[in-house]
Design a protein around this motif. Structure first.
Motif, mmCIF file in Angstrom:
data_model
loop_
_atom_site.group_PDB
_atom_site.id
_atom_site.type_symbol
_atom_site.label_atom_id
_atom_site.label_comp_id
_atom_site.label_asym_id
_atom_site.label_seq_id
_atom_site.Cartn_x
_atom_site.Cartn_y
_atom_site.Cartn_z
ATOM 1 N N ARG A 181 54.227 -25.362 -18.285
ATOM 2 C CA ARG A 181 54.925 -26.449 -18.976
ATOM 3 C C ARG A 181 55.523 -25.969 -20.301
ATOM 4 N N GLN A 182 54.846 -25.018 -20.927
ATOM 5 C CA GLN A 182 55.327 -24.505 -22.205
ATOM 6 C C GLN A 182 56.562 -23.622 -22.039
ATOM 7 N N PHE A 183 56.519 -22.723 -21.041
ATOM 8 C CA PHE A 183 57.591 -21.739 -20.885
ATOM 9 C C PHE A 183 58.576 -22.066 -19.766
ATOM 10 N N GLY A 184 58.209 -22.951 -18.845
ATOM 11 C CA GLY A 184 59.144 -23.373 -17.799
ATOM 12 C C GLY A 184 58.901 -22.758 -16.438
ATOM 13 N N SER A 185 58.355 -21.537 -16.380
ATOM 14 C CA SER A 185 58.094 -20.872 -15.106
ATOM 15 C C SER A 185 57.136 -19.715 -15.336
ATOM 16 N N PRO A 186 56.426 -19.265 -14.279
ATOM 17 C CA PRO A 186 55.547 -18.095 -14.422
ATOM 18 C C PRO A 186 56.297 -16.854 -14.887
ATOM 19 N N GLU A 187 57.530 -16.708 -14.426
ATOM 20 C CA GLU A 187 58.316 -15.531 -14.823
ATOM 21 C C GLU A 187 58.492 -15.474 -16.339
ATOM 22 N N ARG A 188 58.803 -16.626 -16.923
ATOM 23 C CA ARG A 188 58.994 -16.663 -18.381
ATOM 24 C C ARG A 188 57.671 -16.481 -19.121
ATOM 25 N N VAL A 189 56.578 -16.905 -18.490
ATOM 26 C CA VAL A 189 55.264 -16.683 -19.096
ATOM 27 C C VAL A 189 55.022 -15.183 -19.254
ATOM 28 N N PHE A 190 55.336 -14.424 -18.210
ATOM 29 C CA PHE A 190 55.087 -12.981 -18.250
ATOM 30 C C PHE A 190 56.069 -12.239 -19.150
ATOM 31 N N HIS A 191 57.194 -12.876 -19.473
ATOM 32 C CA HIS A 191 58.145 -12.242 -20.382
ATOM 33 C C HIS A 191 57.929 -12.703 -21.821
ATOM 34 N N ALA A 192 56.951 -13.565 -22.032
ATOM 35 C CA ALA A 192 56.660 -14.037 -23.394
ATOM 36 C C ALA A 192 55.986 -12.924 -24.202
ATOM 37 N N SER A 193 56.141 -12.987 -25.512
ATOM 38 C CA SER A 193 55.504 -11.996 -26.379
ATOM 39 C C SER A 193 54.018 -12.307 -26.529
ATOM 40 N N LEU A 194 53.273 -11.316 -26.970
ATOM 41 C CA LEU A 194 51.842 -11.499 -27.169
ATOM 42 C C LEU A 194 51.591 -12.567 -28.240
ATOM 43 N N ILE A 219 42.674 -12.858 -22.360
ATOM 44 C CA ILE A 219 43.571 -13.467 -21.370
ATOM 45 C C ILE A 219 45.029 -13.251 -21.769
ATOM 46 N N ALA A 220 45.312 -13.451 -23.050
ATOM 47 C CA ALA A 220 46.686 -13.235 -23.534
ATOM 48 C C ALA A 220 47.125 -11.794 -23.281
ATOM 49 N N GLU A 221 46.255 -10.836 -23.558
ATOM 50 C CA GLU A 221 46.590 -9.422 -23.344
ATOM 51 C C GLU A 221 46.743 -9.113 -21.854
ATOM 52 N N SER A 222 45.929 -9.745 -21.020
ATOM 53 C CA SER A 222 46.024 -9.526 -19.576
ATOM 54 C C SER A 222 47.372 -10.000 -19.040
ATOM 55 N N ILE A 223 47.817 -11.154 -19.512
ATOM 56 C CA ILE A 223 49.124 -11.673 -19.076
ATOM 57 C C ILE A 223 50.240 -10.768 -19.585
ATOM 58 N N HIS A 224 50.158 -10.404 -20.849
ATOM 59 C CA HIS A 224 51.229 -9.595 -21.451
ATOM 60 C C HIS A 224 51.347 -8.221 -20.798
ATOM 61 N N SER A 225 50.216 -7.654 -20.394
ATOM 62 C CA SER A 225 50.238 -6.322 -19.777
ATOM 63 C C SER A 225 50.637 -6.366 -18.303
ATOM 64 N N GLY A 226 50.547 -7.556 -17.673
ATOM 65 C CA GLY A 226 50.941 -7.690 -16.268
ATOM 66 C C GLY A 226 49.990 -7.025 -15.289
ATOM 67 N N THR A 227 48.740 -6.880 -15.678
ATOM 68 C CA THR A 227 47.781 -6.170 -14.817
ATOM 69 C C THR A 227 47.502 -6.897 -13.499
ATOM 70 N N SER A 228 47.792 -8.195 -13.428
ATOM 71 C CA SER A 228 47.484 -8.950 -12.203
ATOM 72 C C SER A 228 48.548 -8.789 -11.115
ATOM 73 N N PHE A 229 49.658 -8.102 -11.422
ATOM 74 C CA PHE A 229 50.726 -7.979 -10.424
ATOM 75 C C PHE A 229 50.313 -7.124 -9.232
ATOM 76 N N GLU A 230 49.471 -6.134 -9.452
ATOM 77 C CA GLU A 230 49.007 -5.314 -8.336
ATOM 78 C C GLU A 230 48.188 -6.165 -7.363
ATOM 79 N N ASP A 231 47.317 -7.001 -7.920
ATOM 80 C CA ASP A 231 46.540 -7.920 -7.079
ATOM 81 C C ASP A 231 47.450 -8.921 -6.388
ATOM 82 N N ALA A 232 48.464 -9.376 -7.094
ATOM 83 C CA ALA A 232 49.392 -10.359 -6.523
ATOM 84 C C ALA A 232 50.150 -9.788 -5.334
ATOM 85 N N ASP A 233 50.530 -8.522 -5.430
ATOM 86 C CA ASP A 233 51.247 -7.891 -4.331
ATOM 87 C C ASP A 233 50.353 -7.798 -3.089
ATOM 88 N N ALA A 234 49.089 -7.407 -3.291
ATOM 89 C CA ALA A 234 48.142 -7.340 -2.172
ATOM 90 C C ALA A 234 47.880 -8.731 -1.603
#
Length: 388
Positions: free
Chosen positions: A33-46, A58-73
């Motif tokens: 709701r704050q950023f409009g979409s998950p994509e914009r969340v991941f492009h937000a600054s720390l 949690i903020a650092e985990s989102i900013h680093s994008g570490t969950s994308f590998e899990d998301a692909d699997a």
């Protein structure tokens, strides 16, 4: 300027946000709701992420994008399973579920996802029901499905399973909300039931693929059961059962609560009897549920009522005809011995019909089962079927 992702890539962003460790549905929705979409969340600054009140890890985990590998699997698992992802921005996402305080940002679904947006009613109850509870759960589920409603439950042992079975017996849709991944059937003995639900209804979950049905998952799952539904009906449930938790969640979400009364000396009836005392709507048949629904829902269901009555009359007539043609004197003698709300062991039946041999009695009981008038329960116990 960031180019918006589409299709499979966009889904990857949703999954990545969903899989951020410790984030949770409420914070994930807050970020969207704050950023409009998950994509914009991941492009937000720390700094921007910290400003949303997130814990530093949690903020650092989102900013680093570490969950994308899990998301692909995860995306590959979804495709291999034949499931689909329904995000909260998807037109298929149930509007009723969006109304609750903390809706999941996405649902995994196997089966007919269009069933999610029907006129849904949840039926929940004890995992160790009495014969009375089994009969009532199945009966009310059939009646509700016949008038056009979709039965929602959790595919657990006991009342949940009987509720799904009742809906499937009328070839109606039913929704199973799991406390595990949609590719994990729990309990295992419900594999056949799960296949039937996928064929005629839908299995959904917010838990990632391959997730085990841990005890802590079920209270989380229960808010989705009530959130999808116009109301929650409790058939049987003890004093501190999960059924009563679901009923309380329904009240918090502004849903109706229904309860089926039971014997005052029956522990499984303690829950629904208490709910009735506290103001829940007492249910004896489907009409008690329909009467409490909003006017627009009643009008929608009314068109299906006449067809349902005709189907019920045809079914009853066919059953009576089969009974008349197949019944033997011994079968007619056995039927009054059997009760709807209490099972009888085969030894007791044999004792009461001492003039007949055990083989004759078993044959007569088989006749009653074939006619749909009796049912054998585990442990060689028999009950009379409640005919609707």
């Amino acid at each position: 300027m960031v180019t918006s992702a589409t299709g499979r890539e966009a889904q990857l962003f949703w999954l990545a946000l969903h899989l951020v460790p410790g984030l949770g549905a409420r914070n994930a929705l807050k970020l969207i709701r704050q950023f409009g979409s998950p994509e914009r969340v991941f492009h937000a600054s720390l700094t921007e992420l910290r400003g949303c009140g997130l814990r530093e890890a949690i903020a650092e985990s989102i900013h680093s994008g570490t969950s994308f590998e899990d998301a692909d699997a995860e995306q590959n698992k979804v495709e291999q399973c034949g499931a689909e992802i329904i995000t909260i921005h998807d037109a298929r996402y149930p509007e009723r579920l969006k109304e609750i305080f903390d809706p999941p940002i996405l649902l995994y679904a196997r089966g007919r996802s269009e069933c999610l947006s029907g006129e849904n009613l949840a039926i929940v109850g004890s995992r160790r029901p009495t014969p009375y509870g089994m009969a009532v759960g199945r009966k009310l589920s059939r009646e509700l499905t016949q008038v056009g409603m979709t039965v929602v439950s959790g595919m657990a042992r006991g009342i949940d399973s009987y509720a799904h079975q009742g809906a499937l017996e009328t070839s109606g849709p039913t929704i199973a909300v799991l406390g595990s991944g949609v590719d994990v059937v729990y309990p295992r003995e419900n594999r056949k039931l799960a296949d039937q639900i996928v064929a005629k209804g839908v299995i959904v979950s917010e838990f990632p693929m391959s997730s085990t049905a841990f005890p802590q998952n079920f209270p989380i799952r229960n808010r989705v059961i009530s959130g999808l539904s116009l109301g929650v009906m409790v058939v049987e449930g003890a004093q501190y059962s999960g059924s009563l938790i679901t009923a309380r969640l329904a009240l918090d979400q502004g849903r109706e609560v229904f309860a089926v009364p039971g014997s005052i000396v029956s522990k499984p009836s303690w829950g629904p009897n208490l709910l009735i005392k506290q103001g829940a709507i007492l249910v004896q048949d489907a009409s008690d549920v329909i009467e409490a629904l909003p006017l627009d829902v009643k009008q929608k269901l009314a068109r299906a009522q006449e067809t349902a009555d005709e189907q019920a009359a045809t079914s009853s007539g066919g059953q009576a005809s089969l009974w008349e043609s197949a019944a033997t004197p011994l079968a007619k003698k056995l039927l009054p011995l059997l009760q709807i709300d209490q099972s009888m062991h085969i030894d007791e039946i044999i004792r009461r019909c001492e003039k007949n041999s055990p083989s004759e009695i078993l044959s007569a009981l088989s006749e009653l089962e074939l006619c749909g008038l009796a049912k054998q329960l585990p442990g060689k116990r028999f009950v009379r079927v409640w005919i609707t």
